[in-house]
Scaffold this active site. Structure first.
Site, PDB file in Angstrom:
ATOM      1  N   ALA A  52       0.843  -1.204   0.000  1.00 36.71           N
ATOM      2  CA  ALA A  52       0.000   0.000   0.000  1.00 36.71           C
ATOM      3  C   ALA A  52       0.874   1.249   0.000  1.00 36.71           C
ATOM      4  O   ALA A  52       2.019   1.218   0.449  1.00 36.71           O
ATOM      5  CB  ALA A  52      -0.875  -0.004   1.238  1.00 36.71           C
ATOM      6  N   GLY A 111       0.854  -5.387   0.791  1.00 33.77           N
ATOM      7  CA  GLY A 111      -0.202  -5.498  -0.216  1.00 33.77           C
ATOM      8  C   GLY A 111       0.318  -6.088  -1.521  1.00 33.77           C
ATOM      9  O   GLY A 111      -0.441  -6.732  -2.265  1.00 33.77           O
ATOM     10  N   GLU A 143       0.164  -9.697  -1.003  1.00 35.24           N
ATOM     11  CA  GLU A 143      -1.238 -10.133  -1.051  1.00 35.24           C
ATOM     12  C   GLU A 143      -1.735 -10.184  -2.493  1.00 35.24           C
ATOM     13  O   GLU A 143      -2.470 -11.087  -2.886  1.00 35.24           O
ATOM     14  CB  GLU A 143      -2.108  -9.170  -0.223  1.00 35.24           C
ATOM     15  N   GLU A 191       3.453  -5.341   7.544  1.00 29.67           N
ATOM     16  CA  GLU A 191       2.364  -4.544   8.131  1.00 29.67           C
ATOM     17  C   GLU A 191       2.532  -4.351   9.632  1.00 29.67           C
ATOM     18  O   GLU A 191       2.242  -3.275  10.169  1.00 29.67           O
ATOM     19  CB  GLU A 191       1.005  -5.218   7.854  1.00 29.67           C
TER      20      GLU A 191
HETATM   21  N1  CAA Z   1       4.354   3.707   0.500  1.00 30.09           N
HETATM   22  C1  CAA Z   1       4.776   4.944   0.241  1.00 30.09           C
HETATM   23  N2  CAA Z   1       6.064   5.267   0.059  1.00 30.09           N
HETATM   24  C2  CAA Z   1       6.957   4.268   0.142  1.00 30.09           C
HETATM   25  C3  CAA Z   1       6.592   2.946   0.416  1.00 30.09           C
HETATM   26  C4  CAA Z   1       5.216   2.668   0.596  1.00 30.09           C
HETATM   27  N3  CAA Z   1       4.771   1.431   0.830  1.00 30.09           N
HETATM   28  N4  CAA Z   1       7.701   2.178   0.447  1.00 30.09           N
HETATM   29  C5  CAA Z   1       8.723   3.002   0.190  1.00 30.09           C
HETATM   30  N5  CAA Z   1       8.278   4.252   0.015  1.00 30.09           N
HETATM   31  C6  CAA Z   1       9.063   5.441  -0.339  1.00 30.09           C
HETATM   32  C7  CAA Z   1      10.022   5.844   0.769  1.00 30.09           C
HETATM   33  O1  CAA Z   1       9.400   6.706   1.693  1.00 30.09           O
HETATM   34  C8  CAA Z   1      11.107   6.539  -0.026  1.00 30.09           C
HETATM   35  O2  CAA Z   1      10.622   7.810  -0.352  1.00 30.09           O
HETATM   36  P1  CAA Z   1      11.615   9.072  -0.441  1.00 30.09           P
HETATM   37  O3  CAA Z   1      12.601   8.713  -1.501  1.00 30.09           O
HETATM   38  O4  CAA Z   1      10.726  10.209  -0.745  1.00 30.09           O
HETATM   39  O5  CAA Z   1      12.248   9.159   0.922  1.00 30.09           O
HETATM   40  C9  CAA Z   1      11.155   5.746  -1.327  1.00 30.09           C
HETATM   41  O6  CAA Z   1       9.899   5.073  -1.418  1.00 30.09           O
HETATM   42  C10 CAA Z   1      12.252   4.698  -1.362  1.00 30.09           C
HETATM   43  O7  CAA Z   1      12.163   3.915  -0.196  1.00 30.09           O
HETATM   44  P2  CAA Z   1      13.463   3.445   0.596  1.00 30.09           P
HETATM   45  O8  CAA Z   1      14.349   4.600   0.846  1.00 30.09           O
HETATM   46  O9  CAA Z   1      13.012   2.659   1.758  1.00 30.09           O
HETATM   47  O10 CAA Z   1      14.157   2.513  -0.521  1.00 30.09           O
HETATM   48  P3  CAA Z   1      14.913   1.140  -0.381  1.00 30.09           P
HETATM   49  O11 CAA Z   1      15.313   0.776  -1.735  1.00 30.09           O
HETATM   50  O12 CAA Z   1      15.926   1.205   0.705  1.00 30.09           O
HETATM   51  O13 CAA Z   1      13.810   0.076   0.139  1.00 30.09           O
HETATM   52  C11 CAA Z   1      11.690  -1.060   0.173  1.00 30.09           C
HETATM   53  C12 CAA Z   1      12.731  -0.277  -0.669  1.00 30.09           C
HETATM   54  C13 CAA Z   1      12.310  -2.395   0.616  1.00 30.09           C
HETATM   55  C14 CAA Z   1      10.490  -1.302  -0.680  1.00 30.09           C
HETATM   56  C15 CAA Z   1      11.345  -0.227   1.431  1.00 30.09           C
HETATM   57  O14 CAA Z   1      11.005   1.067   1.017  1.00 30.09           O
HETATM   58  C16 CAA Z   1      10.213  -0.740   2.265  1.00 30.09           C
HETATM   59  O15 CAA Z   1      10.393  -1.661   3.042  1.00 30.09           O
HETATM   60  N6  CAA Z   1       9.027  -0.117   2.123  1.00 30.09           N
HETATM   61  C17 CAA Z   1       7.912  -0.358   3.001  1.00 30.09           C
HETATM   62  C18 CAA Z   1       7.138  -1.544   2.595  1.00 30.09           C
HETATM   63  C19 CAA Z   1       5.933  -1.721   3.487  1.00 30.09           C
HETATM   64  O16 CAA Z   1       5.934  -1.510   4.683  1.00 30.09           O
HETATM   65  N7  CAA Z   1       4.848  -2.174   2.868  1.00 30.09           N
HETATM   66  C20 CAA Z   1       3.629  -2.460   3.539  1.00 30.09           C
HETATM   67  C21 CAA Z   1       2.683  -1.329   3.360  1.00 30.09           C
HETATM   68  S1  CAA Z   1       1.208  -1.695   4.232  1.00 30.09           S
HETATM   69  C22 CAA Z   1       0.352  -2.690   3.202  1.00 30.09           C
HETATM   70  O17 CAA Z   1       0.754  -2.978   2.125  1.00 30.09           O
HETATM   71  C23 CAA Z   1      -0.955  -3.234   3.713  1.00 30.09           C
HETATM   72  C24 CAA Z   1      -2.093  -2.919   2.856  1.00 30.09           C
HETATM   73  O18 CAA Z   1      -2.977  -2.229   3.240  1.00 30.09           O
HETATM   74  C25 CAA Z   1      -2.222  -3.458   1.543  1.00 30.09           C
END
Ligand code: CAA
Length: 693
Positions: free
Chosen positions: A61, A100, A103, A123
């Site tokens: 998400a 997500g 999922e 999550e």
């Molecule tokens: N939503 C919005 N922005 C996100 C994001 C997300 N899920 N994941 C990453 N970003 C953004 C970061 O804030 C960052 O933005 P800036 O450059 O503006 O700072 C940019 O994307 C790059 O992220 P990272 O610096 O973390 O990059 P990375 O290459 O080191 O890591 C990653 C990439 C492994 C995908 C890492 O970003 C990460 O773990 N992201 C979070 C994933 C997460 O928690 N997903 C679950 C969301 S909840 C969900 O999905 C449930 C649902 O309701 C469906």
């Protein structure tokens, strides 16, 4: 368009292309629905491949959207539509497949994964549960135990990991899209009907699986999500699939709005913003970072060397005392042997790591290093000698960094004729584990030197926070406030256990006194700032000195604020300390009293918040959330509390100020005068972190 549709014969290729991480924003979800409908309605399409552009399949998400009410189309419905498709859908997975995104992949009928894929359900790290069917589909693919492990740990696993077997139908090394297309064509050829994950029977289970995970979930006190996750997954056993998905979605929506989830989202963005200083700190071009040198082979030097080796750098470790150098080499080798034994790294990787480590007993060996980090004894005279020599030896343009915790980096920089190349790189022990790196700038530090520090932090996979100043920069400057209050409360009547229990109840893994015992009391005792400050405050509290004088240095001597049984790390209250405290208070005419947990937390945390407000006002950091990032990544501040400043805002700054003023009444003006920024924000009705995200 963030989602495109291409036709390749009978196979439709749907590609999500939404940099940087293909998060499922509303725009993406809307486009997914449109393209999916188009593919489903097109009679010439007989199978669908769902793929992504960029390094990752999908990071889940769009977390930024969680601050507002959910808007359709909802991911749960999109995934259901995908699963209901009468045409086989194959997911082509690469890079990160998270939340997500995982999922979404689980809702496809088949999954082809590149061998570098990492799947994860993070999550829980955001205080929520998988709300788009993941609690029901994941167990059906990989089993209850593995699915619960993924969801509760929140850490991604490599697709080759045995625990996630069953998620991918094929793992490929070559052309991913061709492989996914190949599987889609085979399915068409064979006239296969879609294999819907939601229609699979729930996997085998035993009550033990759920009991074990529930026990783990309950350990995360103060966080509602883990227990909800176990309950949601368990519904797969005795509830129809669609009902269980609906319940999970309701739980997801309720959790999303909790203070804990809000704090965890704040922490997510605070950590990502912190390495990007504001416009007042121009960053130049990072210099090369191939070879590093670490001067000083004590615990800190060893940890820094390991962090560098882990990041693939060549490291030269310098120590003038030959015996200490030999000991450090042995410890580093033992560390890696243990990593192999625990399966953290492959045995085959060991020779290449060790071959990148060189050692030397004179500074001459740092001649070719791109970055030199000094981690010698915390004494300005010793630093002067090292930096004067470094100035003569290091190659032009090398980044010269000091790992000092409290000394003035600007003063150290002036021991060289190139202060523009000098910065502080303040690591936290154990340096190969702790994620925080304070990158300390001086007025003389050049933008290129700072950019190199920031690039190094990223390479080491640390949260590098650019700051300035003296007296402990950000973290330790605030820590002094907490330590001071702990010592004062010990002499007023609190026991070490009272103080630590207040902190663990608040959410810290360990209380401050147990942490001091772990780090070594002589470390805190050497902190001249604290001793100076106590003297200046006129409060003759020499408790720490007395404990250290008794040879009680903490866990390493099996006695500190607590005692420790042979081979145990469990702190046990010690009557010797109790007697010392009673005698100390009597000698000072202090009548001991019970100190309530609320007072312990308020005096420690609000003292820190007050100091942080000064730190922010002085421009030591670029924004208030940087302070929280420091405490989250370097000092174990409970993430679900967001950090000291986020917490203060939740309490209400007016109330925080009121308590600080009350403490000033009780304890005097010496260290409880409110920070002007705090007073101003209260007048304006604003918070410390409300302007930052
Ligand atoms: N939503 C919005 N922005 C996100 C994001 C997300 N899920 N994941 C990453 N970003 C953004 C970061 O804030 C960052 O933005 P800036 O450059 O503006 O700072 C940019 O994307 C790059 O992220 P990272 O610096 O973390 O990059 P990375 O290459 O080191 O890591 C990653 C990439 C492994 C995908 C890492 O970003 C990460 O773990 N992201 C979070 C994933 C997460 O928690 N997903 C679950 C969301 S909840 C969900 O999905 C449930 C649902 O309701 C469906």
């Amino acid at each position: 368009m963030p989602v495109s549709l291409e036709r390749d014969g009978e196979v439709a290729l749907i590609v999500i292309d939404h940099p940087p991480v293909n998060a499922l924003s509303r725009e993406v979800r809307t486009a997914l629905v449109t393209t999916l409908d188009e593919a489903l309605q097109d009679a010439s399409v007989r199978a669908i491949v769902l793929a992504s552009a960029g390094p990752s399949f999908c990071a889940g998400a769009d977390i930024r959207e969680f601050e507002a009410s959910p808007r359709p189309p909802h991911l749960t419905d999109i995934i259901q539509r995908l699963e209901d498709s009468t045409k086989p859908v194959v997911a082509a997975l690469q890079g990160s497949v998270l939340g997500g995104g995982c999922e979404l992949a689980a809702g496809c009928h088949y999954r082809v994964a590149a061998s570098d894929v990492r799947i994860g359900m993070p999550e829980v790290n955001l205080g929520i549960l998988p709300g788009a069917g993941g609690t029901q589909r994941l167990p059906r693919l990989i089993g209850f135990d593995a699915a619960l492990g993924l969801m509760l740990e929140g850490k991604p696993r490599r697709i080759g990991d045995a625990s996630v077997q069953g998620f991918a139908d094929r793992v490929v090394d070559g052309d991913l899209r061709a492989a996914a297309r190949g599987l889609a064509a085979e399915l068409v050829e064979a006239g296969s009907i879609p294999r819907r994950t939601g229609s699979l029977p729930p996997p085998e289970w035993t009550p033990e699986i759920f009991e074990r995970h529930s026990k783990e979930a309950r350990k995360r006190r103060g966080e509602p999500a883990p227990e909800k996750i176990v309950a949601a997954v368990r519904r797969a056993i005795d509830m129809p699939f669609a009902d269980a998905v609906a319940y999970a979605r309701a739980d997801f929506l309720a959790l999303r709005d909790t203070v804990e989830a809000t704090a965890l989202r704040y922490a997510f963005f605070a950590e990502r913003q912190a390495p990007k200083p504001g416009p007042e700190v121009p960053l130049g071009t990072p210099r090369p970072l191939a070879g590093a040198a670490v001067i000083g082979a004590g615990t800190m030097g060893q940890g820094i060397a390991i962090a560098m080796l882990d990041a693939g750098l060549a490291v030269t470790l310098v120590e003038t005392a030959e015996a200490a150098l030999a000991r450090a080499e042995e410890r580093i080798a033992a560390h890696y042997e243990e990593s192999v034994a625990k399966g953290r790294i492959a045995a085959t990787a060991l020779p290449s790591i060790i071959s990148r480590l060189r050692t030397g007993s004179t500074l001459d060996v740092v001649r070719d290093a791109d970055v030199v980090i000094e981690a010698v004894f915390e004494d300005i005279a010793v630093k002067r000698e090292v930096f004067a020599q470094l100035d003569a030896i290091a190659k032009p343009g090398a980044l010269l960094a000091t790992n000092t915790s409290y000394l003035d980096v600007a003063e150290i920089a002036c021991f060289t004729r190139r202060p523009h190349d000098v910065i502080g790189l303040h690591f936290f022990s154990p340096a190969n584990v702790m994620r925080l790196l304070e990158i300390v700038r001086t007025d003389a530090s050049s933008p290129d030197a700072l950019a190199t520090g920031v690039a190094l932090a990223r390479k080491l996979r640390k949260v590098g926070i650019v700051c300035k100043g003296r007296d402990g920069f950000v973290g330790n400057r605030m820590l002094v406030q907490r330590t001071r209050e702990c010592l004062f409360m010990l002499e007023e009547g609190a026991s070490p256990r009272d103080i630590d229990a207040a902190f663990t109840d608040f959410g810290f893994a360990m209380g401050p006194l147990a942490v001091s015992d772990l780090a070594g009391l002589d470390i805190g005792w050497r902190n001249s700032n604290l001793r100076r400050q106590l003297r200046e405050l006129g409060r003759d509290c020499d408790l720490l000195d007395r404990v250290v004088d008794m040879g009680r240095l903490g866990q390493k001597t099996r006695a500190g604020w607590y005692r420790y049984d042979e081979g145990s790390r469990k702190p046990v209250p010690d009557p010797v300390v109790e007697a010392l405290l009673i005698e100390h208070s009597r000698a000072r005419g202090i009548e001991r009293r019970a100190v309530p947990a609320t007072e312990i937390i308020e005096r420690c945390l609000f003292g820190m918040v007050n100091e942080a407000a000064r730190i922010v006002e002085e421009g030591v950091v670029s924004r208030p959330s940087d302070v929280d990032a420091v405490w989250l990544t370097g000092y174990g501040f409970p993430r679900h509390r967001g950090g000291p400043l986020f917490y203060a805002d939740r309490v209400g700054l007016a109330q925080v100020l009121e308590r600080i003023e009350a403490f000033r009444e009780r304890f005097g003006n010496a260290y409880w005068s409110p920070a002007p920024l705090l007073e101003r924000l209260v007048v304006e009705g604003r918070g410390l972190t409300s302007d930052t995200k």
